[in-house]
Design a protein around this motif. Structure first.
Motif, PDB file in Angstrom:
ATOM      1  N   ASP A   1       0.760  -1.023   0.231  1.00  9.04           N
ATOM      2  CA  ASP A   1      -0.185  -0.170  -0.482  1.00  9.04           C
ATOM      3  C   ASP A   1       0.744   0.905  -0.714  1.00  9.04           C
ATOM      4  O   ASP A   1       2.486   1.420   0.329  1.00  9.04           O
ATOM      5  CB  ASP A   1      -0.729   0.223   1.350  1.00  9.04           C
ATOM      6  N   ASP A   2       0.217   2.477  -0.571  1.00 13.50           N
ATOM      7  CA  ASP A   2       1.105   3.237  -0.356  1.00 13.50           C
ATOM      8  C   ASP A   2       1.881   4.237   0.915  1.00 13.50           C
ATOM      9  O   ASP A   2       3.325   3.766   1.142  1.00 13.50           O
ATOM     10  CB  ASP A   2       0.123   4.976  -0.638  1.00 13.50           C
TER      11      ASP A   2
ATOM     12  N   LEU B   1       5.318   4.381  -6.503  1.00 18.67           N
ATOM     13  CA  LEU B   1       3.904   5.731  -5.408  1.00 18.67           C
ATOM     14  C   LEU B   1       4.091   6.944  -6.547  1.00 18.67           C
ATOM     15  O   LEU B   1       2.918   7.157  -7.570  1.00 18.67           O
ATOM     16  CB  LEU B   1       4.826   6.611  -4.971  1.00 18.67           C
TER      17      LEU B   1
ATOM     18  N   ARG C   1       1.684   5.051  -9.499  1.00 20.00           N
ATOM     19  CA  ARG C   1       0.825   4.647  -9.478  1.00 20.00           C
ATOM     20  C   ARG C   1      -0.338   5.656  -9.645  1.00 20.00           C
ATOM     21  O   ARG C   1      -1.440   5.541  -9.800  1.00 20.00           O
ATOM     22  CB  ARG C   1       0.509   4.014  -8.012  1.00 20.00           C
ATOM     23  N   HIS C   2       0.759   7.103  -9.266  1.00 21.18           N
ATOM     24  CA  HIS C   2       0.118   8.452  -9.187  1.00 21.18           C
ATOM     25  C   HIS C   2       0.064   9.530 -10.599  1.00 21.18           C
ATOM     26  O   HIS C   2      -0.655  10.125 -10.395  1.00 21.18           O
ATOM     27  CB  HIS C   2       0.216   8.744  -7.818  1.00 21.18           C
TER      28      HIS C   2
ATOM     29  N   PHE D   1      -2.071   8.971   1.187  1.00 20.50           N
ATOM     30  CA  PHE D   1      -0.975   9.688   0.155  1.00 20.50           C
ATOM     31  C   PHE D   1      -1.546  10.568  -0.868  1.00 20.50           C
ATOM     32  O   PHE D   1      -0.916  11.900  -1.334  1.00 20.50           O
ATOM     33  CB  PHE D   1      -0.106   8.731  -0.613  1.00 20.50           C
ATOM     34  N   ARG D   2      -2.793  10.019  -1.379  1.00 18.81           N
ATOM     35  CA  ARG D   2      -2.808  10.331  -3.027  1.00 18.81           C
ATOM     36  C   ARG D   2      -3.671  11.985  -2.953  1.00 18.81           C
ATOM     37  O   ARG D   2      -3.397  12.932  -3.658  1.00 18.81           O
ATOM     38  CB  ARG D   2      -3.968   9.761  -3.543  1.00 18.81           C
TER      39      ARG D   2
END
Length: 191
Positions: free
Chosen positions: A7-8, A26, A29-30, A72-73
């Motif tokens: 996970d983040d 990371l 993913r984003h 995090f996002r």
């Protein structure tokens, strides 16, 4: 054999400890949503790309300030939005926001008729024009909540305000959007 995806917050922990691959994951993913946020704020692809990349670098150097119990996002997207705003302001641009709204159909749906396609295109065009006539704050709250599909909590974090503020801004922005839309299309926009 590989385990479950991390996970983040675990990736952030590893990146803080010097694991470059964790931060690369990371970013991977984003990066798409980061670019879309930057595009919404900056208004053009070149500035958006630069803002998203610079924000990723700034986020890396700010990882020690990230609270591991927070998502995090939204934290990352607030850095992206700030970087894009700073770039837009420093350049002195007031360009229209370019939005791309695409109607996606699942592969099992029948192809739309030419008339349906023309109507959908006209509705999309009317919506983009109406959004562009709104104030920046109205465009941002609508775009983050509906076009980027962020939750109200994530939208609040990205915009740097409370969830209640997002709800009230969104309600007022949708009212103004309805007023900008022609005829029946304005009635279709619901909260």
């Amino acid at each position: 054999m590989e385990g479950r995806p991390l996970d983040d917050s675990e990736l952030v922990r590893r990146a803080r400890a010097g694991d470059e691959h964790a931060y690369e994951e990371l970013v991977r993913r984003h990066q798409d949503v980061a670019f879309r946020v930057a595009m919404l704020v900056a208004g053009n692809a070149a500035d958006a790309q630069d803002a998203a990349q610079e924000a990723m670098v700034k986020a890396f150097y700010a990882l020690d300030r990230f609270r591991l119990d927070a998502p995090f996002r939204p934290w990352l997207l607030s850095i992206v939005a700030n970087e894009a705003r700073n770039r837009r302001r420093s350049a002195g641009r007031r360009e229209q926001l370019e939005l791309t709204i695409s109607a996606q159909r699942s592969s099992g749906d029948a192809a739309p008729s030419p008339e349906e396609t023309a109507i959908a295109h006209e509705r999309q065009r009317a919506l983009v024009l109406a959004l562009n006539r709104l104030k920046e704050a109205d465009r941002e709250v609508i775009a983050h909540r509906y076009l980027l599909e962020l939750s109200e909590a994530e939208t609040a974090q990205v915009l740097g305000c409370r969830v209640g503020t997002v709800k009230s801004r969104l309600s007022r922005a949708l009212e103004r959007l309805r007023a900008e839309l022609p005829g029946a299309l304005g009635e279709e926009v619901r909260t």
